[in-house]
Design an enzyme around this catalytic site. Structure first.
Site, short mmCIF file in Angstrom:
data_model
loop_
_atom_site.label_atom_id
_atom_site.label_comp_id
_atom_site.label_asym_id
_atom_site.label_seq_id
_atom_site.Cartn_x
_atom_site.Cartn_y
_atom_site.Cartn_z
CG ASP A 138 -1.22 -5.71 8.67
OD1 ASP A 138 -1.26 -6.93 8.70
OD2 ASP A 138 -0.28 -5.38 8.00
CD GLU A 169 -2.99 -0.96 0.49
OE1 GLU A 169 -3.39 0.13 -0.06
OE2 GLU A 169 -3.72 -2.08 -0.02
#
Length: 210
Positions: free
Chosen positions: A124, A10
């Site tokens: 996460d 990302e």
């Protein structure tokens, strides 16, 4: 001078100095499969959402990197650079020390209960996204790139499930430590028993892979 220290799916993370302070810059890069205008809006929204989650954590007394500046044009967050080490490296070195491991499990359980107490889902949770400060041994939660706001029991259980998978895949024989984390979490969390029950349900439903 910015130095690239990490690149994920990302974003890129750079180490640099920000007005005389050691900092990192987390820059989200464009998704080429999306329309450029839509991508710009969605990416800027994610940058702001991540910064808001970090700010809310600090307001609640949860140790996270301090945000210095947000640049939505460049999709970049400038924030504190944590001087310390990951929980992953700490456990690799100290896995044979029950007292240290138990103390760390208590810190993790307490921090996650506080996080979910303000209805923030990390998204996460791994032992690489948990840091221990050199200065005071405080547990720091980092990398809120997938974080979001939710009060749902299921979302909080899945957050814990992701951490459990990370422990099992990265740290052999860590079941006792994770059980301790969950015990502390359940005791400190307002909805701890419900979340624990849902976690067990998620774990039972995990598909088997041959």
């Amino acid at each position: 001078m910015a130095e690239l220290i990490q690149q994920g799916a990302e974003a890129k993370v750079f180490a640099l100095s920000f007005y005389g302070r050691d900092a990192i810059a987390k820059e989200r890069f464009p998704k080429t499969y999306r329309h450029p205008i839509l991508d710009k809006k969605l990416t800027a929204r994610r940058v702001v959402q991540e910064a808001r989650c970090l700010f809310r954590c600090q307001q609640a007394g949860i140790d996270t990197p301090t945000v210095y500046f947000i640049d939505t044009n460049l999709n970049t967050i400038y924030m504190e650079r944590i001087e310390g080490r990951t929980v992953k490296s700490f456990l690799i070195e100290h896995s044979g020390n029950p007292a240290l491991v138990d103390d760390l499990a208590h810190k993790i359980g307490k921090a996650l209960a506080a996080l979910h107490g303000i209805n923030i889902i990390h998204g996460d949770l791994t032992t690489s996204n948990l840091f221990i400060r050199d200065s005071n041994q405080s547990l720091v939660l980092i990398d809120f790139g997938l974080s979001y706001h939710s009060s749902l029991i299921e979302d909080k259980a899945v957050d814990l499930y992701v951490l459990e998978r990370a422990f099992l895949s990265t740290h052999p024989n860590s079941e006792v430590m994770f059980e301790k984390i969950v015990q502390v979490y359940t005791k400190k969390s307002r909805d701890g028993k419900q979340i624990f029950a849902k976690l067990e349900d998620v774990t039972v439903k995990e598909p088997c892979h041959k």
